[in-house]
Design an enzyme around this catalytic site. Sequence first.
Site, short mmCIF file in Angstrom:
data_model
loop_
_atom_site.label_atom_id
_atom_site.label_comp_id
_atom_site.label_asym_id
_atom_site.label_seq_id
_atom_site.Cartn_x
_atom_site.Cartn_y
_atom_site.Cartn_z
N LYS A 1 0.88 -1.17 0.00
CA LYS A 1 0.00 0.00 0.00
C LYS A 1 0.92 1.22 0.00
O LYS A 1 1.45 1.61 1.03
CB LYS A 1 -0.89 -0.02 1.27
CG LYS A 1 -2.22 0.66 1.15
CD LYS A 1 -2.24 2.16 1.19
CE LYS A 1 -1.65 2.89 2.32
NZ LYS A 1 -1.44 4.32 1.95
N SER B 1 5.07 8.29 10.02
CA SER B 1 5.21 9.16 11.19
C SER B 1 5.02 8.37 12.49
O SER B 1 4.39 7.31 12.49
CB SER B 1 4.18 10.29 11.09
OG SER B 1 2.89 9.72 11.05
N CYS C 1 13.97 10.97 6.61
CA CYS C 1 13.94 10.63 8.03
C CYS C 1 15.34 10.68 8.62
O CYS C 1 15.51 10.61 9.83
CB CYS C 1 13.31 9.26 8.24
SG CYS C 1 14.29 7.98 7.49
N GLU D 1 9.42 17.00 15.07
CA GLU D 1 9.80 16.75 13.68
C GLU D 1 9.10 17.77 12.78
O GLU D 1 7.87 17.85 12.76
CB GLU D 1 9.39 15.33 13.27
CG GLU D 1 9.77 15.03 11.83
CD GLU D 1 9.49 13.59 11.42
OE1 GLU D 1 8.41 13.07 11.73
OE2 GLU D 1 10.37 12.99 10.77
P1 NAD Z 1 2.31 9.05 7.51
O1 NAD Z 1 2.47 8.40 8.83
O2 NAD Z 1 1.37 10.17 7.38
O3 NAD Z 1 1.83 7.97 6.41
C1 NAD Z 1 2.51 6.75 6.24
C2 NAD Z 1 1.53 5.70 5.71
O4 NAD Z 1 0.51 5.48 6.69
C3 NAD Z 1 0.82 6.10 4.43
O5 NAD Z 1 0.78 4.98 3.58
C4 NAD Z 1 -0.58 6.52 4.89
O6 NAD Z 1 -1.57 6.21 3.95
C5 NAD Z 1 -0.79 5.69 6.15
N1 NAD Z 1 -1.57 6.41 7.17
C6 NAD Z 1 -1.56 7.74 7.43
N2 NAD Z 1 -2.37 8.02 8.47
C7 NAD Z 1 -2.90 6.84 8.88
C8 NAD Z 1 -3.79 6.48 9.92
N3 NAD Z 1 -4.31 7.39 10.74
N4 NAD Z 1 -4.13 5.18 10.06
C9 NAD Z 1 -3.60 4.25 9.25
N5 NAD Z 1 -2.74 4.54 8.24
C10 NAD Z 1 -2.38 5.82 8.06
O7 NAD Z 1 3.79 9.45 7.02
P2 NAD Z 1 4.20 10.35 5.75
O8 NAD Z 1 3.83 11.75 6.00
O9 NAD Z 1 3.74 9.69 4.52
O10 NAD Z 1 5.79 10.19 5.80
C11 NAD Z 1 6.63 11.03 6.54
C12 NAD Z 1 6.98 10.39 7.86
O11 NAD Z 1 7.66 9.15 7.65
C13 NAD Z 1 7.96 11.23 8.67
O12 NAD Z 1 7.54 11.23 10.00
C14 NAD Z 1 9.29 10.51 8.51
O13 NAD Z 1 10.20 10.71 9.56
C15 NAD Z 1 8.83 9.09 8.46
N6 NAD Z 1 9.82 8.22 7.86
C16 NAD Z 1 10.53 7.40 8.70
C17 NAD Z 1 11.51 6.59 8.19
C18 NAD Z 1 12.31 5.70 9.10
O14 NAD Z 1 13.04 4.86 8.61
N7 NAD Z 1 12.21 5.84 10.40
C19 NAD Z 1 11.76 6.59 6.81
C20 NAD Z 1 11.00 7.41 5.98
C21 NAD Z 1 10.03 8.23 6.53
#
Ligand code: NAD
Length: 492
Positions: free
Chosen positions: A183, A236, A291, A392
């Site tokens: 997804k 996140s 990240c 962040e």
């Molecule tokens: P996000 O958490 O908003 O979304 C990530 C995924 O979760 C998406 O596929 C989204 O559809 C799904 N999602 C969003 N809200 C949801 C909910 N309430 N319930 C279920 N699923 C949900 O993250 P983003 O904005 O797409 O990405 C940025 C974040 O990712 C930043 O916080 C960054 O630090 C983190 N990140 C971490 C790493 C790591 O290795 N630690 C790597 C890349 C990105």
Amino acid sequence: MSVLPEVQGDYGRMYNFINGQWVTSDAARELDVANPSTGGKIGTVPLSTKEEVDRAVEAAQNAFWQWRTTPPIDRARKLMTLRELFEENREELARIIVQEHGKTIGDARGEVRRAIEAVEVATGIPSLMMGYNLEDVAAGIDEYCLRQPLGVFAVIAPYNFPLMVPFWFLPFAVGCGNTVVIKPSEQVPISMQRVMSLVEAAGFPPGVINLVNGDKEAVDALLDNPKVVGISFVGSTPVARYIYRRASEGGKRVQCQGGAKNFIVVMPDADLEQTVPNLLSSFFGSAGQRCLAGSVLLAVGDVYEPLREAFTAAAAELKVGYGLDESVDMGPVISKGHRERVLSYIEKGIAEGAKLILDGRQVEVPDYPEGYYVGPTIFDGGAPAMTIAREEIFGPVGAIIPVGSLEEAIKIIDECPFGNAASIFTRSGKAARTFQYTVRCGNIGINIGVAAPMAFFPFSGMKDSFFGDLHAQGRDAFNFFTERKVVITRWF
Ligand code: NAD
């Protein structure tokens, strides 16, 4: 003004890829996909329903036994074919990433390379999946440990690496004999759709690799489906926490990589000429949406003033624009909403008393006035307790904080709830060793500003940046995607 052909491109409505077929989603809900560099629409993404997700899981479940009994070397050969297809199409993939994400073409090429490397590592499956054995654990009794695949895994990805992050998991999961449902982030669905056409061309059996577009509804369907045995999530921290809890309740294996706030320590003995270009890439590469991006610069002792001057002067020179132009250093942030969020953090920094010494709020990109640009932004005189130094931001906003000693710097890093990455710039082996020994972050850089592990090492993370035990890629991946079974034998 040069109008690149891709600017006008619209990739249409995304399909799902289920059981080897391209499927039109019948979801009533859908979103526009925007090119953040231009603000223009480049596609539509359906937000698939629970029923559609369940169909994908069913297909993956049905494909499992045949794939699991396929010899590992034959599974590896499919990955080798996929790797060749990636190579042939890598420039097109990089250009898609730029259009849907906004990073520079150089960064996008690097992202594709990282995905290819993950496939390369996973082609070693026949060796890497081996178990171990010992004869004569008691008289006439031998014992061995097998590694076996488990079934259907789901991969839930963030927007900031549309291609690389799904590949932290996909090649390892299927290499080990599992099947997957991916997804992608609904903000950047185009890269993975294109990759699925390569998966199809590589000849993976139907149902082994499936793609479902969607948002929370699709994620919840994956979390609640009992046929899904494991979840790999990156995103996140609040969502990571939620997914970890809900999937564990369902008895699944879970690995959740969360958000980050990364500190970079510069010691008085650091070579600034080498350090500053590294800092620029760390803080402003991908507009701060990595990240592993540097976010707070801890300047130790009397390096503070020369570092502040050199860093700020160099950041002010960065060219902001559309990343398909090879001369651009930094692109936009992902969306209008995210731009507003980043700007609100800048306002907060000012309100809490930090001094804005480089202001990116009014940056102009005349060719693309509707793009979601924020220029490089630097705060000085911040304090570790300020919001801009704790939360962040995920944008091109850095804060410089002077500290008296390495110990003080390490204490600040320790008090931050995140633990994704931290770097030190120094010529002292002792300082570097103290840093790597003490700091509680999963990825440590020593004279490296973006401490990104190669595919044969785990992509680590600690504290609120990771929930689980086994991380993405490396040996952790082979453990996450297999179950260990012990067999004890005696022959009468
Ligand atoms: P996000 O958490 O908003 O979304 C990530 C995924 O979760 C998406 O596929 C989204 O559809 C799904 N999602 C969003 N809200 C949801 C909910 N309430 N319930 C279920 N699923 C949900 O993250 P983003 O904005 O797409 O990405 C940025 C974040 O990712 C930043 O916080 C960054 O630090 C983190 N990140 C971490 C790493 C790591 O290795 N630690 C790597 C890349 C990105």
